[in-house]
Design a protein around this motif. Sequence first.
Motif: not given
Length: 442
Positions: A344-361
């Motif tokens: 729905l977007s592009n790999p870079t946006l999805a990968s940057v969004g995946q890094s939010l797992a760190l503050p979420g954890s």
Amino acid sequence: MGNKHTCYMISRDFVTLDCLRSDKKVMEDGYHSINTVAVRKESDAASIPEDEARSRRAIIISRCLALLCVLFAVIDWVVLAEVIQKLQEPDEKGESYNKPMFLCFCIRTTYVISFIPFLLWKFTPLGGQGRRDPEPFSSLYMFTRACILNVLGYISGYTWYMSLPITSVSANTAIYMCACAAVFLISIPVLREKITVIKVLSLLICCTGIVLVSLFSAPDQADVKPNTTFTDNLLDVHQPDKNKGSVLGYVLVLISMFMYASYEVFYGYLLQTDQDKHPAMTSLKLVGYLGISTPVLFGLALPIWHFTGWETLELPPPDRMTLFFVSIILDATFNIFLLLAIALSNPTLASVGQSLALPGSMVADLIIHHFLMPYPALIGAGCVFIGFCGFVYEELKHGGSHGSSNDASTEEDRRALLASSSEGSPPPYAESSLSDENTNVA
């Protein structure tokens, strides 16, 4: 003789012109054709802003749906981390369940569950009129590409599991989560990702935050001192484990990170087409083929691993079977949401969004385990969030982030294309008259 023929032709043309003038229907048709061409030019010019607005709305809706998928993926990741931690805890004998090859095989085979929503959309009224649209790719194309992607993903998962016991957790996490930078770099030549100042700064801020969170992570539960204040534990910075960290371990995690970045980029590359009206459904179908291709590619590898003694095939103890199956389902759904975000977007946006797992954890540790975060980790979490927001802002501001070889989407390009196609083109009645005249002359 030539003069007579010329006079005859001129007189014939005057007779034909007089006939046309006397025929009111022919003249009205001619005037109508001229007016139609003029109106068509005006309507085409007026429709350009409407097309741009419609395209802009479609891009924003697609990006918002991608961010929603990223949010679900981050929540899934946080829950998965808790389940995996429980699954791999040592038992009474001090033994833990460590079967990376078998675990990767089970997880990637479970990707077939993405066929469930695809089939519901395709063969039930839930799909509406869109389910009758032709699919952009054949089944053979999807399966062969799924095999290529599966090799990249399997190598990434297996090398990462192998690197965990021989690297420090903080350094491993820092290297692996910085895959967003590798995704961006690979996307530049493969997907023609546009390079902007805000994107580069957002990635640098995000990677800085990842390093801070990883190196100054929360202390273990045993390290939290009783009868102390919140500030005392907050300032108790947890340093990396110096007893772990071989060269082989870091080579493995670098291979894993690069393979995972390549996996995300080429997944987005394989789905690139202007003929796909339903990219989310196409993504679900491709993920389903990833699940089908797993036993085809790696079904023979499991018994070879077992009989050579490299990794014996064993299920976890009965009291952890529930955790085992839950972790498989959570990991599969995480990847499905992540790959949907890419489609729905592009790999870079999805990968940057995946890094939010760190503050979420970090938030989950604080709420569930009462782990108190040190200040550098909190600053790092803020950097990750700021970098992510900057990247999202840039995506929504510029719309599509990929170039195109036949891109004529700007207003100037479309106006020039419209002008070049309409200039010098005679009205329909003129073309027919000219062709008739040439026929008569012949």
